[in-house]
Design a protein around this motif. Structure first.
Motif, short mmCIF file in Angstrom:
data_model
loop_
_atom_site.label_atom_id
_atom_site.label_comp_id
_atom_site.label_asym_id
_atom_site.label_seq_id
_atom_site.Cartn_x
_atom_site.Cartn_y
_atom_site.Cartn_z
N ARG A 150 1.08 -1.38 0.04
CA ARG A 150 -0.24 -0.04 0.02
C ARG A 150 0.72 1.37 0.18
O ARG A 150 0.60 2.44 -0.58
N PRO A 206 -6.91 -4.17 1.58
CA PRO A 206 -6.68 -3.74 0.18
C PRO A 206 -6.29 -2.38 0.14
O PRO A 206 -6.00 -1.68 0.82
N GLU A 246 -7.23 1.20 -0.66
CA GLU A 246 -8.81 1.68 -0.34
C GLU A 246 -9.19 2.27 -1.57
O GLU A 246 -8.51 2.78 -2.39
N ALA A 247 -10.55 2.40 -1.57
CA ALA A 247 -11.29 3.21 -2.60
C ALA A 247 -10.77 4.86 -2.51
O ALA A 247 -10.72 5.54 -3.76
N SER A 251 -3.13 5.54 -6.43
CA SER A 251 -2.12 4.60 -6.60
C SER A 251 -1.26 5.34 -7.92
O SER A 251 -1.76 6.01 -8.98
N GLU A 278 -1.66 3.73 -11.06
CA GLU A 278 -2.94 4.12 -12.04
C GLU A 278 -2.71 5.37 -12.72
O GLU A 278 -3.12 5.74 -13.53
N TYR A 293 -2.19 -11.02 -3.30
CA TYR A 293 -2.83 -10.00 -4.13
C TYR A 293 -4.17 -10.81 -4.83
O TYR A 293 -5.11 -10.04 -4.95
N THR A 335 -7.32 -5.53 -4.56
CA THR A 335 -7.49 -4.15 -5.31
C THR A 335 -6.31 -3.57 -5.76
O THR A 335 -6.13 -2.55 -6.30
N TYR A 336 -4.92 -4.26 -5.64
CA TYR A 336 -3.95 -3.73 -6.04
C TYR A 336 -3.72 -3.89 -7.36
O TYR A 336 -3.13 -3.07 -8.32
N ASN A 359 -5.16 -4.67 -9.76
CA ASN A 359 -6.32 -4.04 -10.81
C ASN A 359 -5.84 -2.74 -11.23
O ASN A 359 -6.38 -2.08 -11.92
N ARG A 360 -4.87 -2.34 -10.29
CA ARG A 360 -4.38 -0.77 -10.80
C ARG A 360 -3.45 -0.66 -11.95
O ARG A 360 -3.11 0.49 -12.46
N MET A 373 -12.89 -0.56 3.50
CA MET A 373 -12.82 -2.18 2.96
C MET A 373 -12.56 -3.21 4.16
O MET A 373 -11.26 -3.48 4.46
#
Length: 498
Positions: free
Chosen positions: A54, A70, A72-73, A77, A80, A98, A105-106, A108-109, A400
């Motif tokens: 993170r 995960p 967080e929303a 990142s 990203e 992962y 959620t990592y 997928n960035r 999360m």
């Protein structure tokens, strides 16, 4: 611009020749001393695996606000952000966390990602059937551990070295480089779970250390504190376990060499940033501990190896000693690719250090959620313990509510509250979730102070009330600077400072 980050999990600095080791066979790590800038004072921050990642995405300390979980929303990142700026990012990993609740959620960035299965207790191959392990070594993981049984099931799919998931990561990484090394504007993250325990490795690497193939291979240590009697009784076993770990490092070294060879062949040193790093180290008998997390955050765990090659930089092949951390990687990558970093990162770009000799940090924090909160100011390490044996209040800030595998306990969810948000949440509201327990109990160990000038091995904690007062002031100010939550000040006995 293009960059490669080759990340190994649980890579201890003391086992590498670049940092003075003279018995572990790692010639390719040694090659890095000529090609890269070697960082002598690089530290982890939030422990262990996913908290560190993170930080790798956000450039912010994680452990003061949240346990394992995960992205967080409300987090930003850097990977990203690179995507948004038309920098293609690709992750290749065999780090199974992962793919679990607490890390989902990592990956997928990134623009794209590939995952390989089977490390440690990865819930992969069905465990039905007879997976009995007859290893009776008391320093190994308990024989009834679900993760241990899962590991044995996973191993049934590994017939040769090329079947090992970390080897497949390197294979696919080389495939990516073969297809894309002449293209521009990409970032490749190759992430090998090795040399994380269990220290499962082909015999040819064990042969380097004259290790024999027996039933009781010391390859998966139970996280524990050893009494003086235990340490004396198991001294020979601990030495064997250190060799098992070294054998796995030698395998990692071989496959690191494959990447370095490709960079040589294609002259990628001329136009490609290379980072070789890790999340944390490990204790294998030092300070009478095995493992991490349950032990105080000694140097062997948190003071980690770090190498960075910057094309045409005058410091390649040299060493720097400025105080740096994992949180510094997002702003470093942002600067390298010429994009703006997020405004409220705790990290600072490493280019300030290597270009202007500007030290990123005068002091740093590190720790596990609910454990010691640690300060290092370049001379003293101050491990501040909980002020009460209940280790409360302990609150996590999240949207999360998951841990490694599963969710927060029901009693925590029943008592959660809405929090209005702050700089840590980038101004977004989130949930404030009370917890009753943490992974370690710092109260039982107590607060510790070590002087790195006179006691670099951290063998003799200092008892000095005046020094402790000074370090308390530094720690409180640092916690305020990074927006530590109110509950952390109370848990540590700093109520009067807020």
């Amino acid at each position: 611009m293009k960059a490669i980050m080759l990340m190994f999990d649980t890579l201890s600095k003391a086992y590498l020749p670049n940092y003075g080791n003279n018995w572990v066979q790692a010639p390719n790590f040694d090659r890095l001393r000529e090609k890269c800038i070697t960082f002598d004072n690089f530290y982890g921050g939030s422990m262990p695996c996913m908290p560190a990642r993170r930080e790798l995405h956000t450039g912010k300390y994680n452990f003061l606000h949240r346990c394992w979980g995960p992205l967080e929303a409300f987090d930003y990142s850097v990977f990203e952000k690179l995507n948004q700026e038309n920098i293609y990012t690709h992750l290749i990993t065999d780090h199974s966390h992962y793919f679990e609740d607490g890390g989902a959620t990592y990956h997928n960035r990134y623009s794209s990602w590939e995952g390989f299965r089977g490390q440690e207790g990865d819930r992969w191959i069905p465990r039905l059937g007879d997976w009995a392990d007859h290893n009776t070594q008391p320093l190994n993981k308990p024989a009834d551990s679900i993760s241990r049984i899962q590991h044995l099931a996973n191993r049934s799919q590994i017939k040769q070295e090329s079947d090992m998931s970390s080897v497949q990561v390197i294979d696919r990484g080389l495939d990516f480089l073969q297809k894309n090394h002449e293209k521009d504007d990409w970032f490749l993250q190759l992430e090998c779970f090795d040399p994380h325990e269990p220290f499962f490795v082909p015999e040819k690497y064990r042969d380097l250390y004259r290790l024999t193939e027996t039933q009781d291979i010391l390859y998966w240590p139970v996280y524990q504190h050893l009494s003086a009697e235990d340490k004396a009784q198991y001294q020979g076993d601990i030495a064997e376990m250190q060799k098992e770990y070294a054998a796995l490092i030698s395998m990692c070294d071989y496959h690191l060499g494959r990447v370095l060879d490709f960079m040589d062949e294609q002259e990628m040193w001329e136009d490609t940033l290379l980072i070789v790093n890790t999340d944390h180290g490990f204790l294998l008998g030092e300070h009478n501990w095995l493992g991490k997390n349950v032990a105080p955050m000694y140097e062997e765990i948190v003071h980690i190896p770090f190498f960075m090659h910057v094309p045409h930089h005058e410091l390649n092949g040299q060493r720097v000693d400025g105080l740096c951390q994992t949180i510094d990687l997002p702003p470093t990558l942002a600067e390298y690719f010429g994009i703006e970093a997020f405004e409220n990162m705790d990290g600072r770009s490493l280019f300030g250090l290597i270009n202007q000799q500007k030290i990123p940090h005068q002091s740093i924090l590190f720790g596990t959620n609910g454990g010691h909160v640690n300060l290092f100011d370049g001379r003293y390490t101050y491990m501040k313990a909980s002020a009460n044996k209940e280790n409360l209040p302990l609150v996590n800030y999240t949207l999360m509510p998951t841990v490694i595998r599963g969710f927060y306990p029901e009693n925590s969810l029943k008592n959660l509250a809405l929090y209005e948000g702050d700089s840590f949440t980038n101004g977004f509201p989130c949930l404030k979730v009370p917890l009753n327990t943490s992974f370690s109990n710092s109260y039982e160990i107590g607060s510790l102070i070590f002087d790195h000038q006179t006691d670099p091995e951290q063998d003799s904690p200092i008892k000095d009330r005046e020094l402790q007062k000074q370090l308390d002031q530094k720690l409180v100010q640092k916690m305020k600077d990074v927006g530590a939550p109110l509950e952390e000040f109370i848990r540590l006995g700093y109520e009067d400072t807020i």
